[in-house]
Design a protein around this motif. Structure first.
Motif, PDB file in Angstrom:
ATOM      1  N   SER A 140     -11.835  -2.598  11.302  1.00  0.00           N
ATOM      2  CA  SER A 140     -10.591  -1.836  10.447  1.00  0.00           C
ATOM      3  C   SER A 140      -9.372  -1.822  10.591  1.00  0.00           C
ATOM      4  O   SER A 140      -8.201  -2.401   9.438  1.00  0.00           O
ATOM      5  N   ARG A 160      -6.454  -4.694   8.085  1.00  0.00           N
ATOM      6  CA  ARG A 160      -5.324  -4.136   7.493  1.00  0.00           C
ATOM      7  C   ARG A 160      -3.644  -4.548   8.107  1.00  0.00           C
ATOM      8  O   ARG A 160      -2.736  -5.088   7.692  1.00  0.00           O
ATOM      9  N   CYS A 218      -9.315 -10.213   2.526  1.00  0.00           N
ATOM     10  CA  CYS A 218      -8.690  -8.970   2.454  1.00  0.00           C
ATOM     11  C   CYS A 218      -7.856  -8.750   3.582  1.00  0.00           C
ATOM     12  O   CYS A 218      -7.465  -9.188   4.537  1.00  0.00           O
ATOM     13  N   THR A 278      -9.568  -1.527  -0.464  1.00  0.00           N
ATOM     14  CA  THR A 278      -9.614  -0.903   0.738  1.00  0.00           C
ATOM     15  C   THR A 278      -7.997  -0.318   0.697  1.00  0.00           C
ATOM     16  O   THR A 278      -6.759   0.047   1.784  1.00  0.00           O
ATOM     17  N   SER A 286      -6.049  -7.532  -1.956  1.00  0.00           N
ATOM     18  CA  SER A 286      -7.668  -8.282  -1.449  1.00  0.00           C
ATOM     19  C   SER A 286      -7.262  -9.129  -3.081  1.00  0.00           C
ATOM     20  O   SER A 286      -7.416  -8.701  -3.961  1.00  0.00           O
ATOM     21  N   MET A 301     -15.845  -1.120   5.894  1.00  0.00           N
ATOM     22  CA  MET A 301     -15.640  -0.700   4.377  1.00  0.00           C
ATOM     23  C   MET A 301     -15.132   0.537   3.726  1.00  0.00           C
ATOM     24  O   MET A 301     -14.177   0.852   3.045  1.00  0.00           O
ATOM     25  N   LEU A 330     -12.189   1.758   5.135  1.00  0.00           N
ATOM     26  CA  LEU A 330     -10.891   1.608   4.820  1.00  0.00           C
ATOM     27  C   LEU A 330     -10.640   2.829   3.620  1.00  0.00           C
ATOM     28  O   LEU A 330      -9.233   2.864   3.010  1.00  0.00           O
ATOM     29  N   ARG A 331     -11.848   2.488   2.811  1.00  0.00           N
ATOM     30  CA  ARG A 331     -11.531   3.369   1.212  1.00  0.00           C
ATOM     31  C   ARG A 331     -11.540   4.776   1.681  1.00  0.00           C
ATOM     32  O   ARG A 331     -10.869   5.515   0.446  1.00  0.00           O
TER      33      ARG A 331
END
Ligand SMILES: [Zn+2]
Lengths: 1001, 91
Positions: free
Chosen positions: A656, A660, A771, A816, A820, A854, A857-858
């Motif tokens: 994660s 980012r 991403c 995310t 991306s 995923m 992150l969302r």
């Protein structure tokens, strides 16, 4: 003490082939052709089990699949042991081991037998009445019940045998290969119908081949000799397939039948190896001929269940077919002529028959004279009032029946015997007929239920159709077959028939005793220990429906489904309640006719074949890179990629952060993809999504939310306009098939005027989702020619490009919140393009991440997952996604429902964010949320739907649905857990980058 | 297990089909004009009679076409099969 009761050689028994087997640990011998039951009887073993409730000693009663008592455990000491096998159906082989069930510590000394003496304490409904109270005692009761009432034990390892399924389509299916079935199958096949003949036994011929009734003659010869010739001819008939050891388990609508073909159970161990044990035949027949025969009824009298008490026809079969005497001093007890045939046949073999007790006043059948000539005493109008002998019958007491048959008079006569044959008449085996949905009719005179109607697709012939006498059977068969098959002539038309006819009838469902019924034990259902007394008690307690009486008394609820005693149960109910049997109806016969093993039902669909797996084109790469997988629908998706000895939590936190901070890559191939084309494509999207689509420019992408007509969120995804009349829609992974189905439904049935074509292309494309802030640099390395500037390729837009001459579609979209790109390539190039991204990303520490990262992150961005944060009760307004619902559009699926009084309520459950007071505590998904801790009962306000520890925020975050949550921003609530109460604060659903600045970072 | 005569493919096993509930319930053309009760009538209320019922079926694992069926729910006899848009048989 063993004793040899083999009385004559039989053509069905191979006496040159001696076989040893074990029963209850003791070794016995039998011959090839014996069943376990016939071999045990030959060794004078009748006691084979204990009854379910009272643990009364029970013996072999029948010679077929209707057996209620001789239920044994096969291979009792193996971990692949099989329970509930019928000794009457097991063909013995060298090395067979079996044991009694339902008795502990042994069949001869059974602790539960004490229940027999406590019987007054075990009336009908005992379990329901007693064990319901007090509640806290249930555990003790359960221990008691399980310990003393277990019906066999189940195997505890994987079934090593091979099972198989086969589909069969035929013109005519004949079930049962007795005389009617054989003639029917032969004539069908000869008339060019593709015919299948099935029989549960290993020999063809049914009861005719052991009946040996001298008075039944065909063409002046014995019926058996004539039938043998017919059977021999079958071999030469084309179009005819015959399967023995095959029992039909179920008869469904439209002539769809399931049958179990038993292939190896009768073989010695080494011959079973690597062979298919059982095969489930799935048969679709154009026409079905039921020739399932009839089952002999017992008689219901006091203590009618002792070992040594058997059906009269079974005794005859054991002596004529297996060459075994069931006893040395035999008595028959009957209400019809058939017991006389059994008695005579024993007498002719030198087996002693002491007497025949007949409840009728007389019979003028020819066979009576022969019995008199043989010197066998007949007691007319007598009944048995009691029997003696605990582990084996030793004698009976009889008395004269009153004229009305409800009581007994005169002196009691005792007769000693070790075997009693009971003959209560015949019940057509209509189980399959009724399973098919057809209705029965009751013949008051003959006291039988028989098939009411024959149809173009189904007939019942022979005794299952209600014809019992030879001339009746053959004449009706001839007539029925010609109609059913639409043929002019059968090949047995014109044969000469001679047989005796039954003239005198008397039926008494419950025979009286000199004792009051309360002191007697007239068993109706042997396996479940239900007596006539229990049935009468149920009626006294107010039960009227036969289905209720059945459940209350457990009559007919054993593995044999009460094949023997069901009619008597109905008769006793009708007599007691003063109604006609025909009006009472019958209980429902449900499949399977005889129990099936799970192995047969699942066939080859075990292990990896249990369900289909779908794997993405990048699957090999994921395996090589040590991914852990997660099942999403049928897909195997990468869940996370642990490095060295990382835990799941550690791996997800690392993935994660990397996504980012630099770059991450996700295999998103499983997302559903639907290609939409046609001149009305835009209008179509307008109608199925909540937002507007007409103005979406070519090359642009848009997020859409799809509702059900009830206004609840159904699916979501990004749709891209590829051309004027061409879109590609993405759906959730799990929802892909349903969304396509729903869209097709509307197109075909509600809006057929729209020019729209839908094609599922999920499997055509592989999708790599790049991403993170460095994703642009990586993509630039792969496609240097493409201008990736925000002007040329902004967020929510699409480009078609070539990568190594492979046509790819790239969407700049983000789940995310990071910059991306989703690269869609033809599936077969999926792994190559993925590899390319990994190579190009190396210098940026590109990190593959799985579904767990995923999701995390969302969640940081407050993006919903349909099916996790929604459950079919959430509207877009509930999700605080009102912004995506068009106010201008006149209509779309679900719009009207958003204005129902219920969906417009202010205080519905709404999606909110939750922050824990202690940032290190991660809530449990599904945990309940309350506002008060001291109140009882406390109102559940909602529950946690998504919860993670966010490495990017360094605190725990959660999404939840909370009643009136929209108006609770900043409110303190509680999540009560087993050992602690967790304090939480209601927050915005977006935890990270609220201004969406990172999309263009 | 029914044997269903798909009007596009012919007789197939029931396994290939999906049942879709009561037939001939048209989606209102102007939902916004309807009262809550009228909309609820369309949305939620379905017949479940003993006797001949008209149903929607979809050949989901075949041609994927929707069609209508008249089925007697008391004995599962399929009385008629007809295409979407066609009128139900009167007898
Ligand atoms: Zn079709």
């Amino acid at each position: 003490m063993t004793q040899n009761l083999r009385v004559k050689s039989s053509e069905f028994i191979d006496e040159t082939n001696r076989i040893s087997f074990k029963f209850d640990g003791k070794t016995y011998y039998g011959f090839k052709g014996d069943t376990l039951a016939s071999a045990l009887i030959a060794n004078n073993v009748h006691l084979v089990g204990r009854s379910f409730k009272y643990h009364r000693p029970r013996g072999i009663m029948t010679s077929g699949s209707e057996e209620p008592n001789a239920i044994v455990q096969v291979n009792p000491n193996s971990n692949i042991t099989e329970p509930n096998a019928r000794a009457t159906e097991i063909e013995i082989y060298e090395g067979l081991e079996a044991s009694s069930q339902n008795c502990w510590p042994s069949v001869n000394f059974d602790i539960g037998g004490i229940n027999n003496f406590l019987a007054p304490l075990f009336p009908a409904g005992f379990y329901y009445k007693t064990f319901m109270w007090p509640k806290s005692f249930w555990e003790k009761y359960e221990f008691f019940i399980r310990h003393s009432a277990g019906l066999g034990k189940s195997p505890n390892t994987r079934d090593p045998d091979i099972y198989d399924h086969r589909n069969i389509h035929c013109d005519v299916l004949v079930v049962g290969a007795g005389i009617s079935g054989i003639l029917a199958a032969k004539n069908a096949a000869k008339n060019n119908f593709k015919t299948l003949l099935l029989d549960e036994k290993n020999e063809l011929g049914g009861s005719t081949i052991f009946e040996a009734n001298e008075d039944n003659k065909i063409n002046h010869n014995s019926a058996f000799e004539w039938l043998k010739k017919e059977i021999n001819e079958l071999k030469n008939i084309k179009n005819l397939e015959i399967k023995t050891r095959t029992s039909v388990a179920a008869y469904h609508q439209y002539n769809y039948l399931l049958a179990r073909e038993n292939l190896t159970d009768h073989l010695v161990k080494k011959d079973k190896k690597n062979k298919i044990r059982q095969r489930l035949l799935k048969i679709r027949a154009k026409k079905v001929i039921l020739a399932t025969g009839a089952l002999e009824r017992p008689l219901i009298f006091n203590n009618n269940d002792r070992p040594g008490i058997m059906l009269s026809s079974a005794i005859k079969k054991y002596s004529n077919f297996y060459g075994v005497a069931c006893g040395t001093k035999n008595i028959f007890f009957t209400n019809n002529d058939s017991a006389y045939e059994s008695a005579l046949s024993l007498h002719n073999k030198g087996i002693k028959v002491e007497a025949i007790i007949d409840i009728r006043e007389y019979s003028d059948a020819k066979i009576i004279k022969k019995i008199n000539d043989a010197g066998i005493k007949i007691y007319w109008a007598h009944t048995i009032v009691d029997t003696k002998g605990y582990k084996r019958l030793s004698g009976v007491s009889i008395m004269k029946l009153s004229n009305d048959g409800t009581s007994v008079t005169g002196n009691k006569i005792s007769i000693s015997c070790d075997c009693l044959g009971i003959a209560g008449g015949w019940t057509p085996a209509v189980h399959l007929y009724t399973q098919s949905g057809s209705k029965l009719t009751f013949d008051e005179e003959r006291k039988i239920f028989f098939p009411k109607t024959d149809t173009k697709e189904q007939i019942s012939v022979g005794s299952c159709g209600g014809d019992f006498e030879l001339d009746e059977i053959i004449t009706n068969l001839n007539y029925k077959l010609k109609n059913f098959l639409n043929i002019n002539k059968t090949d047995f038309e014109g044969i000469t028939l001679e047989n005796d006819h039954e003239t005198s009838k008397r039926n008494i469902w419950l025979l009286p005793s000199d004792q009051t019924i309360g002191k007697t034990k007239p068993f109706v259902d042997y396996q479940n220990d239900a007596t006539a007394k229990d049935i009468k008690l149920a009626l006294r307690e107010g039960f009227r429906s036969i289905e209720h009486v059945k459940r209350y008394t457990t009559t007919g609820m054993g593995t044999d489904q009460g094949k023997l005693g069901n009619m008597h149960a109905l008769g006793i109910i009708a007599d007691t309640a003063g109604v006609k049997m025909g009006e009472l109806g019958t209980t429902t016969f449900r499949p399977p006719y005889t129990p099936l093993t799970f192995g047969t039902i699942v066939g080859r669909n075990v292990g990896e074949f249990f369900d289909t797996f779908r794997r993405t084109p990048m699957n090999d790469w994921h395996i090589k890179n040590k991914a852990e997988f997660e099942n999403v629908g049928q897909w195997k998706r990468s869940w996370y990629y642990p490095k060295e000895d990382e835990t799941m939590h550690q791996a997800v936190q690392r993935e994660s952060k990397a996504a980012r901070q630099s770059a991450g890559i996700l295999d998103a191939s499983t997302l559903g993809k639907i290609d939409i084309q046609g001149s009305d494509a835009s209008e179509f999207l307008n109608r199925v999504y909540t937002n507007a689509w007409s103005k979406l420019a070519i090359g642009k992408c848009r997020y859409g939310l799809m509702l059900n007509e009830d206004g609840m969120v159904y699916d979501d995804g990004v749709t891209t306009r590829l051309g004027e009349n061409h879109y590609i829609m993405t759906t959730t992974t799990g929802g892909a098939a349903n969304v396509l189905g729903k869209l097709e439904d509307y197109l075909q049935t509600e809006w057929p005027e729209l020019d729209v074509y839908l094609t599922s292309v999920t499997d055509h494309f592989a999708t790599a989702s790049l991403c993170g802030p460095n994703s642009k640099k990586i993509l630039n390395k792969i496609i240097p020619d493409l201008d990736l500037s925000d002007d040329n390729f902004p967020h929510m837009s699409f480009k078609e490009v070539l990568i190594d001459r492979i046509k790819c579609r790239i969407m700049r979209i983000s789940f995310t919140g990071e910059l991306s790109y989703e690269i869609n390539t033809p599936a077969s190039y999926g792994e190559a393009i993925w590899q390319k991204c990994i190579e190009a990303g190396k210098e940026f520490n590109i990190t593959p991440y799985g579904t767990e990262t995923m999701h995390l992150l969302r969640a940081e961005k407050g993006f919903i997952i349909v099916g996790q944060d929604t459950d079919g009760t959430m509207t877009p307004i509930d999700l605080q996604m009102g912004w995506i619902v068009s106010k201008k559009k006149y209509d779309f699926i679900g719009k009207r429902s958003l204005y129902r009084s219920d969906t417009m309520k202010e205080d519905r459950k709404q999606l909110v964010g939750l922050l824990t007071e202690d940032p290190n505590i991660v809530l449990e998904e599904g945990a309940q949320i309350v506002s008060e801790l001291n109140q009882k009962p406390v109102e559940m306000l909602g529950h946690v739907t998504s919860s993670y520890f966010s490495p990017n925020l360094n605190k725990s975050i959660a999404l939840a649905v909370v009643k009136d949550g929209k108006n609770m921003m900043g409110r303190k609530l509680f999540v009560p857990m087993e050992n602690k109460n967790i304090s939480v604060t209601v927050a915005n659903t977006v935890f990270y980058d609220e201004k969406n600045e990172r999309l263009n970072a | 297990m029914f044997l269903i005569n798909c009007p596009y493919c012919g007789e197939r096993d029931q396994q290939e089909f999906k049942a879709g509930g009561e037939a001939h319930i048209e989606r209102p053309k102007q939902p916004t004009e309807l009262s809550d009760d009228e909309w609820a009538e369309y949305l939620f209320m379905r017949k479940n009679i003993k006797g001949v019922q008209f149903e929607r079926w979809n050949h989901a694992h075949g041609c994927r076409k929707w069609f209508n069926m008249a089925r007697d729910t008391s004995n599962d006899e399929i009385k008629a099969i007809y295409k979407i848009g066609e009128k139900p048989p009167t007898q």
